[in-house]
Motif scaffolding. Structure first.
Motif, PDB file in Angstrom:
ATOM      1  N   ILE A 100       1.138  -1.084   0.076  1.00 20.00           N
ATOM      2  CA  ILE A 100       0.210  -0.083   0.069  1.00 20.00           C
ATOM      3  C   ILE A 100       1.050   1.292   0.129  1.00 20.00           C
ATOM      4  N   VAL A 101       1.983   1.132   0.773  1.00 19.41           N
ATOM      5  CA  VAL A 101       2.836   2.323   0.838  1.00 19.41           C
ATOM      6  C   VAL A 101       3.458   2.765  -0.364  1.00 19.41           C
ATOM      7  N   GLU A 102       3.766   1.503  -0.960  1.00 21.69           N
ATOM      8  CA  GLU A 102       4.698   1.411  -2.104  1.00 21.69           C
ATOM      9  C   GLU A 102       3.936   2.098  -3.475  1.00 21.69           C
ATOM     10  N   ALA A 103       2.598   2.010  -3.506  1.00 21.76           N
ATOM     11  CA  ALA A 103       1.757   2.250  -4.311  1.00 21.76           C
ATOM     12  C   ALA A 103       1.335   3.897  -4.157  1.00 21.76           C
ATOM     13  N   GLY A 104       0.976   4.067  -2.739  1.00 22.94           N
ATOM     14  CA  GLY A 104       0.488   5.537  -2.439  1.00 22.94           C
ATOM     15  C   GLY A 104       1.692   6.570  -2.500  1.00 22.94           C
ATOM     16  N   ILE A 105       2.778   6.213  -2.337  1.00 25.59           N
ATOM     17  CA  ILE A 105       4.118   7.144  -2.352  1.00 25.59           C
ATOM     18  C   ILE A 105       4.371   7.519  -3.911  1.00 25.59           C
ATOM     19  N   ALA A 106       3.925   6.496  -4.771  1.00 24.26           N
ATOM     20  CA  ALA A 106       4.608   6.717  -6.086  1.00 24.26           C
ATOM     21  C   ALA A 106       3.145   7.849  -6.512  1.00 24.26           C
ATOM     22  N   PHE A 107       2.021   7.886  -5.950  1.00 28.08           N
ATOM     23  CA  PHE A 107       1.205   8.757  -6.484  1.00 28.08           C
ATOM     24  C   PHE A 107       1.206   9.990  -5.727  1.00 28.08           C
ATOM     25  N   THR A 108       1.635   9.956  -4.355  1.00 29.94           N
ATOM     26  CA  THR A 108       1.917  11.360  -3.740  1.00 29.94           C
ATOM     27  C   THR A 108       3.084  12.189  -4.444  1.00 29.94           C
ATOM     28  N   ILE A 109       4.351  11.429  -4.885  1.00 33.04           N
ATOM     29  CA  ILE A 109       5.281  12.267  -5.275  1.00 33.04           C
ATOM     30  C   ILE A 109       4.728  12.979  -6.958  1.00 33.04           C
ATOM     31  N   PHE A 110       4.077  12.126  -7.621  1.00 33.34           N
ATOM     32  CA  PHE A 110       3.530  13.121  -8.791  1.00 33.34           C
ATOM     33  C   PHE A 110       2.475  13.946  -8.305  1.00 33.34           C
ATOM     34  N   SER A 111       1.856  13.817  -7.145  1.00 33.21           N
ATOM     35  CA  SER A 111       0.856  14.785  -6.871  1.00 33.21           C
ATOM     36  C   SER A 111       1.332  16.177  -6.588  1.00 33.21           C
ATOM     37  N   PHE A 112       2.607  16.198  -5.801  1.00 34.69           N
ATOM     38  CA  PHE A 112       3.292  17.376  -5.605  1.00 34.69           C
ATOM     39  C   PHE A 112       4.039  18.072  -6.395  1.00 34.69           C
ATOM     40  N   LEU A 113       4.507  17.375  -7.564  1.00 32.57           N
ATOM     41  CA  LEU A 113       5.196  18.000  -8.775  1.00 32.57           C
ATOM     42  C   LEU A 113       4.305  19.241  -9.336  1.00 32.57           C
TER      43      LEU A 113
ATOM     44  N   LEU B  87      -2.503   3.365 -12.558  1.00 36.54           N
ATOM     45  CA  LEU B  87      -3.511   4.171 -12.993  1.00 36.54           C
ATOM     46  C   LEU B  87      -3.257   5.373 -12.286  1.00 36.54           C
ATOM     47  N   ALA B  88      -3.234   5.285 -10.731  1.00 34.47           N
ATOM     48  CA  ALA B  88      -3.023   6.351  -9.961  1.00 34.47           C
ATOM     49  C   ALA B  88      -2.151   7.290 -10.251  1.00 34.47           C
ATOM     50  N   ALA B  89      -0.587   6.620 -10.320  1.00 35.59           N
ATOM     51  CA  ALA B  89       0.609   7.463 -10.827  1.00 35.59           C
ATOM     52  C   ALA B  89       0.105   8.202 -12.252  1.00 35.59           C
ATOM     53  N   PHE B  90      -0.322   7.332 -13.012  1.00 34.74           N
ATOM     54  CA  PHE B  90      -0.519   7.937 -14.529  1.00 34.74           C
ATOM     55  C   PHE B  90      -1.193   9.097 -14.242  1.00 34.74           C
ATOM     56  N   ILE B  91      -2.338   9.366 -13.463  1.00 35.37           N
ATOM     57  CA  ILE B  91      -3.315  10.440 -13.621  1.00 35.37           C
ATOM     58  C   ILE B  91      -2.474  11.611 -12.981  1.00 35.37           C
TER      59      ILE B  91
END
Length: 205
Positions: free
Chosen positions: A81-94, A166-170
Motif C-alpha cells: 500500500i505504501v509503495e503504491a501510495g508514495i508513487a502517487f503522492t510524489i507525482f501529486s506534489f510535482l 493508473l493512480a500514478a499516471f493520472i
C-alpha cells in the motif's frame, strides 16, 4: 484584443493553480493516510514482538497472552500500500512545485550572472524538465497498458497492479499538463518581459 488575451491568460493561470493545489491536497491526504497506516503497522509489529518475547513471557505470561490474544501485528500488505501510495503522492506534489518554482535550486554558480541570463537558464531547464515529465508520463501509460493486459496482482493483498499505475499516471498527467504550461509561460516571460507565472513560493532562483 490585448486585454482579452491578458484576461484569458489569467483564467488559464487560475485553472492551473487550482489544478495544482487540488492535486497537492489530494496527495497530502493520501500521505497522511500512509503515515497513519505505517504507524499502526509499526505499533502492531512492536506489540506482537513484545508479546512473543521471552522477557515479557517470563515477567507476566498473562499479559503476554493478553497482547497476543488481541491479534496485534503489522498491517497485512502495508509495504504494498505504501509503495503504491508514495508513487502517487510524489507525482501529486510535482505540479504545485513546478508552478510556483518551489523545487530546490543551487545558484552558487549563477548568482553572479545577470537577471536576463538567469531567466534564460531557468527557461532552458523548465523545458528540459517538461520533456522528462512527458517521458515519464508516457512510460507510465505504457506500464499501465502492460499491467492491465497481463492481470498481474500484488503478492499479499492481491490487488491489480494496474490500479497503482493508473493512480500514478493520472497524477503524472496533471504534472505534465502543468509542466507544459510552465514551459510555455517561461518562454513567454523571456520573450515579452511580462509575468505569466505566479511568483515563486519556494527556493529563490
Amino acid at each position: 484584443m490585448a486585454r482579452r488575451t491578458l484576461g484569458e491568460g489569467k483564467n488559464v493561470l487560475r485553472f492551473m493553480t487550482g489544478l495544482a493545489r487540488g492535486m497537492a491536497l489530494t496527495g497530502g491526504l493520501v500521505l497522511v493516510v500512509l503515515v497513519i497506516l505505517t504507524c499502526v503497522s509499526v505499533v502492531g509489529r512492536g506489540l506482537s514482538t513484545l508479546g512473543h518475547s521471552d522477557f515479557l513471557q517470563g515477567m507476566s505470561q498473562s499479559l503476554a497472552d493478553l497482547i497476543l490474544a488481541t491479534g496485534t501485528g503489522p498491517v497485512n500488505g502495508d509495504f504494498e500500500i505504501v509503495e503504491a501510495g508514495i508513487a502517487f503522492t510524489i507525482f501529486s506534489f510535482l505540479p504545485i512545485c513546478q508552478l510556483f518554482g518551489a523545487h530546490a535550486t543551487v545558484d552558487v554558480f549563477t548568482s553572479f550572472l545577470s537577471r536576463r541570463t538567469n531567466a534564460f537558464i531557468i527557461t532552458f531547464w523548465e523545458i528540459v524538465f517538461t520533456g522528462i515529465v512527458l517521458l515519464i508520463t508516457w512510460r507510465l501509460f505504457y506500464g499501465l497498458e502492460d499491467k492491465f493486459g497481463n492481470g498481474e496482482t500484488s503478492l499479499l493483498l492481491q490487488f491489480p497492479i494496474w490500479w497503482a499505475y493508473l493512480a500514478a499516471f493520472i497524477a503524472a498527467l496533471v504534472a505534465a499538463i502543468v509542466a507544459v504550461y510552465c514551459a510555455v509561460g517561461r518562454v513567454m516571460e523571456l520573450t515579452t518581459d511580462q509575468r505569466w507565472l505566479p511568483r515563486s513560493e519556494g527556493a529563490a532562483h
